[in-house]
Design a protein around this motif. Structure first.
Motif, PDB file in Angstrom:
ATOM      1  N   HIS A   1      89.602  80.462   2.153  1.00 42.74           N
ATOM      2  CA  HIS A   1      90.970  80.244   2.603  1.00 42.74           C
ATOM      3  C   HIS A   1      91.530  78.956   2.000  1.00 42.74           C
ATOM      4  O   HIS A   1      90.820  77.943   1.875  1.00 42.74           O
ATOM      5  CB  HIS A   1      91.018  80.149   4.129  1.00 42.74           C
ATOM      6  CG  HIS A   1      90.467  81.343   4.835  1.00 42.74           C
ATOM      7  ND1 HIS A   1      90.919  82.623   4.604  1.00 42.74           N
ATOM      8  CD2 HIS A   1      89.487  81.456   5.766  1.00 42.74           C
ATOM      9  CE1 HIS A   1      90.260  83.475   5.363  1.00 42.74           C
ATOM     10  NE2 HIS A   1      89.374  82.791   6.079  1.00 42.74           N
ATOM     11  N   LEU A   2      92.804  78.998   1.649  1.00 46.63           N
ATOM     12  CA  LEU A   2      93.531  77.839   1.149  1.00 46.63           C
ATOM     13  C   LEU A   2      94.945  77.899   1.714  1.00 46.63           C
ATOM     14  O   LEU A   2      95.390  78.950   2.180  1.00 46.63           O
ATOM     15  CB  LEU A   2      93.585  77.824  -0.383  1.00 46.63           C
ATOM     16  CG  LEU A   2      92.235  77.897  -1.108  1.00 46.63           C
ATOM     17  CD1 LEU A   2      92.025  79.288  -1.679  1.00 46.63           C
ATOM     18  CD2 LEU A   2      92.149  76.861  -2.213  1.00 46.63           C
TER      19      LEU A   2
ATOM     20  N   ASP B   1      89.295  86.768  -4.813  1.00 41.48           N
ATOM     21  CA  ASP B   1      89.666  87.297  -3.507  1.00 41.48           C
ATOM     22  C   ASP B   1      89.861  86.139  -2.536  1.00 41.48           C
ATOM     23  O   ASP B   1      89.143  85.995  -1.546  1.00 41.48           O
ATOM     24  CB  ASP B   1      88.588  88.263  -3.003  1.00 41.48           C
ATOM     25  CG  ASP B   1      89.000  88.967  -1.723  1.00 41.48           C
ATOM     26  OD1 ASP B   1      90.213  89.020  -1.449  1.00 41.48           O
ATOM     27  OD2 ASP B   1      88.110  89.447  -0.997  1.00 41.48           O
ATOM     28  N   TRP B   2      90.847  85.299  -2.840  1.00 36.17           N
ATOM     29  CA  TRP B   2      91.177  84.141  -2.010  1.00 36.17           C
ATOM     30  C   TRP B   2      92.546  84.372  -1.384  1.00 36.17           C
ATOM     31  O   TRP B   2      93.420  84.994  -1.990  1.00 36.17           O
ATOM     32  CB  TRP B   2      91.251  82.861  -2.835  1.00 36.17           C
ATOM     33  CG  TRP B   2      89.953  82.408  -3.462  1.00 36.17           C
ATOM     34  CD1 TRP B   2      88.705  82.916  -3.233  1.00 36.17           C
ATOM     35  CD2 TRP B   2      89.797  81.351  -4.415  1.00 36.17           C
ATOM     36  NE1 TRP B   2      87.777  82.233  -3.973  1.00 36.17           N
ATOM     37  CE2 TRP B   2      88.409  81.270  -4.710  1.00 36.17           C
ATOM     38  CE3 TRP B   2      90.675  80.470  -5.036  1.00 36.17           C
ATOM     39  CZ2 TRP B   2      87.897  80.343  -5.610  1.00 36.17           C
ATOM     40  CZ3 TRP B   2      90.178  79.532  -5.921  1.00 36.17           C
ATOM     41  CH2 TRP B   2      88.800  79.470  -6.211  1.00 36.17           C
ATOM     42  N   ASP B   3      92.737  83.848  -0.165  1.00 36.58           N
ATOM     43  CA  ASP B   3      94.069  83.892   0.420  1.00 36.58           C
ATOM     44  C   ASP B   3      94.627  82.480   0.518  1.00 36.58           C
ATOM     45  O   ASP B   3      93.904  81.516   0.737  1.00 36.58           O
ATOM     46  CB  ASP B   3      94.060  84.569   1.793  1.00 36.58           C
ATOM     47  CG  ASP B   3      93.297  83.775   2.838  1.00 36.58           C
ATOM     48  OD1 ASP B   3      93.861  82.821   3.400  1.00 36.58           O
ATOM     49  OD2 ASP B   3      92.117  84.110   3.096  1.00 36.58           O
ATOM     50  N   TYR B   4      95.935  82.379   0.300  1.00 34.02           N
ATOM     51  CA  TYR B   4      96.630  81.095   0.264  1.00 34.02           C
ATOM     52  C   TYR B   4      97.906  81.240   1.071  1.00 34.02           C
ATOM     53  O   TYR B   4      98.782  82.029   0.722  1.00 34.02           O
ATOM     54  CB  TYR B   4      96.933  80.715  -1.188  1.00 34.02           C
ATOM     55  CG  TYR B   4      97.563  79.357  -1.395  1.00 34.02           C
ATOM     56  CD1 TYR B   4      96.815  78.298  -1.898  1.00 34.02           C
ATOM     57  CD2 TYR B   4      98.906  79.131  -1.115  1.00 34.02           C
ATOM     58  CE1 TYR B   4      97.392  77.050  -2.103  1.00 34.02           C
ATOM     59  CE2 TYR B   4      99.483  77.895  -1.317  1.00 34.02           C
ATOM     60  CZ  TYR B   4      98.729  76.853  -1.819  1.00 34.02           C
ATOM     61  OH  TYR B   4      99.291  75.617  -2.027  1.00 34.02           O
ATOM     62  N   THR B   5      97.998  80.495   2.159  1.00 31.03           N
ATOM     63  CA  THR B   5      99.115  80.619   3.070  1.00 31.03           C
ATOM     64  C   THR B   5      99.876  79.291   3.170  1.00 31.03           C
ATOM     65  O   THR B   5      99.538  78.319   2.500  1.00 31.03           O
ATOM     66  CB  THR B   5      98.619  81.038   4.468  1.00 31.03           C
ATOM     67  OG1 THR B   5      97.631  80.095   4.903  1.00 31.03           O
ATOM     68  CG2 THR B   5      98.000  82.428   4.422  1.00 31.03           C
TER      69      THR B   5
ATOM     70  N   LEU C   1      89.541  73.190  10.760  1.00 31.04           N
ATOM     71  CA  LEU C   1      89.154  74.106   9.688  1.00 31.04           C
ATOM     72  C   LEU C   1      87.649  74.288   9.654  1.00 31.04           C
ATOM     73  O   LEU C   1      86.886  73.326   9.783  1.00 31.04           O
ATOM     74  CB  LEU C   1      89.653  73.573   8.339  1.00 31.04           C
ATOM     75  CG  LEU C   1      91.164  73.323   8.220  1.00 31.04           C
ATOM     76  CD1 LEU C   1      91.504  72.863   6.813  1.00 31.04           C
ATOM     77  CD2 LEU C   1      91.963  74.558   8.598  1.00 31.04           C
ATOM     78  N   ASP C   2      87.213  75.518   9.427  1.00 27.99           N
ATOM     79  CA  ASP C   2      85.776  75.779   9.330  1.00 27.99           C
ATOM     80  C   ASP C   2      85.345  75.844   7.874  1.00 27.99           C
ATOM     81  O   ASP C   2      86.123  75.579   6.953  1.00 27.99           O
ATOM     82  CB  ASP C   2      85.399  77.068  10.084  1.00 27.99           C
ATOM     83  CG  ASP C   2      86.086  78.314   9.516  1.00 27.99           C
ATOM     84  OD1 ASP C   2      86.476  78.318   8.324  1.00 27.99           O
ATOM     85  OD2 ASP C   2      86.230  79.302  10.265  1.00 27.99           O
ATOM     86  N   GLY C   3      84.099  76.202   7.645  1.00 30.38           N
ATOM     87  CA  GLY C   3      83.523  76.185   6.299  1.00 30.38           C
ATOM     88  C   GLY C   3      84.084  77.210   5.349  1.00 30.38           C
ATOM     89  O   GLY C   3      83.763  77.178   4.148  1.00 30.38           O
ATOM     90  N   SER C   4      84.920  78.119   5.836  1.00 32.75           N
ATOM     91  CA  SER C   4      85.526  79.110   4.941  1.00 32.75           C
ATOM     92  C   SER C   4      86.709  78.536   4.172  1.00 32.75           C
ATOM     93  O   SER C   4      87.209  79.171   3.251  1.00 32.75           O
ATOM     94  CB  SER C   4      85.977  80.339   5.736  1.00 32.75           C
ATOM     95  OG  SER C   4      87.047  80.018   6.611  1.00 32.75           O
ATOM     96  N   TRP C   5      87.135  77.329   4.541  1.00 29.91           N
ATOM     97  CA  TRP C   5      88.291  76.710   3.888  1.00 29.91           C
ATOM     98  C   TRP C   5      87.846  75.955   2.643  1.00 29.91           C
ATOM     99  O   TRP C   5      86.996  75.071   2.692  1.00 29.91           O
ATOM    100  CB  TRP C   5      89.004  75.773   4.859  1.00 29.91           C
ATOM    101  CG  TRP C   5      89.869  76.547   5.792  1.00 29.91           C
ATOM    102  CD1 TRP C   5      89.489  77.168   6.937  1.00 29.91           C
ATOM    103  CD2 TRP C   5      91.252  76.838   5.620  1.00 29.91           C
ATOM    104  NE1 TRP C   5      90.544  77.831   7.509  1.00 29.91           N
ATOM    105  CE2 TRP C   5      91.647  77.641   6.723  1.00 29.91           C
ATOM    106  CE3 TRP C   5      92.200  76.507   4.665  1.00 29.91           C
ATOM    107  CZ2 TRP C   5      92.944  78.117   6.879  1.00 29.91           C
ATOM    108  CZ3 TRP C   5      93.497  76.962   4.813  1.00 29.91           C
ATOM    109  CH2 TRP C   5      93.864  77.763   5.905  1.00 29.91           C
ATOM    110  N   LEU C   6      88.462  76.340   1.521  1.00 30.04           N
ATOM    111  CA  LEU C   6      88.119  75.752   0.227  1.00 30.04           C
ATOM    112  C   LEU C   6      88.986  74.549  -0.113  1.00 30.04           C
ATOM    113  O   LEU C   6      88.509  73.578  -0.718  1.00 30.04           O
ATOM    114  CB  LEU C   6      88.249  76.809  -0.876  1.00 30.04           C
ATOM    115  CG  LEU C   6      87.987  76.370  -2.314  1.00 30.04           C
ATOM    116  CD1 LEU C   6      86.579  75.805  -2.466  1.00 30.04           C
ATOM    117  CD2 LEU C   6      88.193  77.550  -3.267  1.00 30.04           C
TER     118      LEU C   6
END
Length: 270
Positions: free
Chosen positions: A5-6, A32-36, A52-57
């Motif tokens: 996630h970004l 396959d990244w999402d950016y909001t 934010l958890d560890g899925s956040w890049l």
């Protein structure tokens, strides 16, 4: 595979074109990244980051969060260290801070052949103004005049000029204007100067590079009667290219796979 996630954070944020730019790039790159986008003010930044958890890049930061992000970053690249501003956080084991606005300004000006600068005027005294000062110095400027509603806020930019070996002065918007090669406007979107001041700055302002891009033309660009008026879309594009390099490689100087195609896709959605 862990989702990545970004997002871009700021206040206001609804106008941001960053989500479409990043989505276009990720599609070409097969990521396959999402950016909001998320509206986050300065007071809420710490809690939002801690959630934010560890899925956040990573994160892109815009006004008013660049200086706040600088304070929380565990490491800083050279441009972030110089400017005191971070517009990109890479969220690894620690938060790594980068300033890609400097390179974005350089590339945007280069697209318009504004590369041999001697005298520059910067309108505004915030975080983006610091990036503009560094970018213009890297493009050869030896004299930079800052104009601000409160000129005393430019003290940090004067000190930055001393570090860079360049003469930086500060004055009010309405002061008499000498001729410059380029005016860089770093004022918030929607800002307007009175007609007399805008005319005086335009008459001796050279080309106008306005970091604002929504709405365009900006009030200042509409009033500009000097040379060309250039929107901040080019800066937005090229700073985003550097952000994506960071998110992929951890380094804003490492080019992306098939970068020409990535840039073309991003430019198409501006």
């Amino acid at each position: 595979m862990t989702p990545r996630h970004l997002a871009v954070w700021g206040d206001p944020i609804a106008h941001s074109k960053s989500p479409r730019l990043h989505a276009a790039a990720y599609d070409v790159l097969g990521l396959d990244w999402d950016y909001t986008r998320r509206q986050v003010d300065e007071g809420g930044f710490g809690d939002a980051l801690a959630s934010l958890d560890g899925s956040w890049l990573g994160l892109s930061l815009t006004m008013p969060l660049k200086e706040r992000a600088h304070r929380v970053a565990a490491t800083l690249d050279g441009h972030a260290e110089l400017t005191g501003a971070v517009n990109t956080l890479l969220l690894t084991d620690v938060a790594q801070g980068f300033n890609t606005d400097v390179g974005g300004i350089i590339d945007a000006l280069g697209e318009h052949d504004l590369v041999d600068l001697e005298r520059v005027r910067v309108l505004g005294a915030g975080a983006t103004a610091a990036s503009a000062v560094v970018a213009c110095v890297e493009l050869g400027a030896r004299s930079i005049e800052v104009r601000a509603r409160r000129p005393e806020r430019a003290a940090v930019l004067i000190a930055l000029g001393q570090r860079l070996g360049v003469d930086v002065t500060a004055d009010a918007f309405a002061a008499d204007a000498d001729q410059v090669d380029l005016t860089v406007a770093t004022l918030p979107s929607g800002s307007a100067l009175d007609d007399v001041t805008a005319a005086r700055l335009s008459e001796r302002g050279g080309a106008l590079f306005d970091v604002a891009y929504s709405p365009w033309p900006s009030a200042l660009a509409t009033a500009w009667t000097g040379e060309q008026a250039i929107s901040g879309e080019g800066m937005l594009l090229w700073q985003a290219v550097r952000q994506i390099r960071i998110f992929m490689h951890g380094d804003p100087t490492v080019t992306l796979p098939d970068e020409d195609a990535v840039v073309a896709a991003m430019r198409a959605v501006l």
